[in-house]
Enzyme design. Structure first.
Site: not given
Length: 351
Positions: A19, A72, A102, A141, A235-236
């Site tokens: 996410p 999420q 986060c 997560k 991820g990215r």
């Protein structure tokens, strides 16, 4: 549970795309699904407040082609999370994931994200409330720690407490979250990666599904992690080099799965026949559909596929055309033709 059913459920987390705020919206997920039929896709984090007080449809709608897809949630009130998890299940999501990773100060002000790791019993209460409310998997997560504490016992006790509340799957970003002094971007890069702690979690909680996230960008790294763990989340790199996803079905889910039909393809193309041009063509068809149904500008969709030609000659000029604001007035199919023409002339100066 039948063994085959159990294997399928465990396989759900084998490869996933993380996410990512402002990135993994439904258009991005549609694009990623064209590349991999089996990778698990995650929404951007949606806060409980946004769902309780905002536009539920805007936050939860997704394309049927996106399955398997997980929602999420961000929040710290058990009752609110249970309500929002139920909404997610009603909208058809395959999994509800709680964000405990986060590190942004904005998220901390809402008393959720990585700072929740300091309150494992609260997280357990949140998870139990969601587990009691839905029939789909509830997952978490999280990071391996917060601030500069390096104690393995911290993350071990967190996972232990939360698993007792009914969470059977943990996606572990193998870095600490530094709650002060680092930006979210720096939090993805500065705290050191410690994969060995995630491997240790799997050894200590062999009955749980443990997946790893953080710094994994190659097939070799994925294969190495899958020897120890149940799944890998990237991820990215999925955003900057999305074509990598096109190899996942064959490489990580078995070659037989690679021959399943491509979603939404009326000509019966299979994934083994995929080319970047075919993906671009399908994305333009999707842009046309979205424009007709929701008046969505093609630029809101095209931004997600700008990495499609990563590493190829002419990629920069192709990307320049698709991101040129002056061309927004043109139909997407015409922009595609201009982009392909530009990509064929990589030696010319930029637009």
């Amino acid at each position: 549970m039948e063994k085959t059913e159990l294997n399928q459920q465990l396989n759900m987390w084998r490869m996933s795309v993380a996410p990512m705020m402002d990135w993994t919206d439904r258009h991005c997920r549609y694009f990623h699904r064209l590349l991999s039929r089996h990778a698990l896709l995650y929404t951007e984090m949606v806060t409980t407040g946004a769902l309780i007080h905002g536009d539920v449809e805007r936050h939860l709608r997704f394309n049927a082609e996106e399955h398997p897809v997980a929602l999420q949630l961000g929040g710290s009130e058990p009752a609110d999370l249970a309500h929002c998890a139920k909404l997610g299940e009603q909208w058809g999501y395959d999994e509800i994931n709680l964000n405990c990773g986060c590190p942004s100060e904005r998220v901390q002000r809402g008393a959720f994200g990585a700072c929740l790791m300091a309150e494992p019993q609260l997280v357990a209460d949140c998870v139990k409330a969601m587990v009691d409310a839905v029939n789909v998997p509830v997952t978490v997560k999280h990071r391996i720690g917060i601030d500069k504490g390096e104690s393995y016992e911290f993350v071990r006790d967190f996972v232990g407490a939360v698993s007792e509340a009914g969470c059977k799957t943990f996606v572990v970003h193998a870095r600490n979250a530094w709650l002060k002094g680092l930006s979210p971007k720096e939090n993805r890069e500065v705290p050191p990666l410690r994969y060995e702690l995630v491997h240790r979690l799997k050894r200590d909680f062999s009955h749980l599904t443990i997946c790893i996230n953080g710094g994994i960008t190659t097939n070799e790294q994925v294969s190495e992690q899958l020897r120890e763990l149940d799944g890998v989340m990237v991820g990215r790199v999925a955003y900057h080099n999305p074509w990598w996803l096109a190899s996942w079905d064959a490489d990580f889910f078995g070659s037989a799965h690679a021959d399943l039909p491509v979603p939404g393809d009326s000509k019966g193309a299979t994934r083994t026949e995929l080319t970047r041009e075919a993906i671009e063509e399908q994305m333009v068809a999707y842009m046309e559909r979205e424009a007709a149904e929701d008046a969505t500008p093609w630029s809101a969709i095209a931004r997600h596929m700008l990495g499609l030609r990563h590493g190829l000659p002419g990629a920069r000029r192709w990307r320049q055309v698709w991101s040129d604001h002056r061309l927004k007035v043109l139909p997407a199919r015409q922009v595609m033709a201009l982009a392909r023409e530009a990509a064929g002339r990589p030696g010319l100066p930029g637009l």
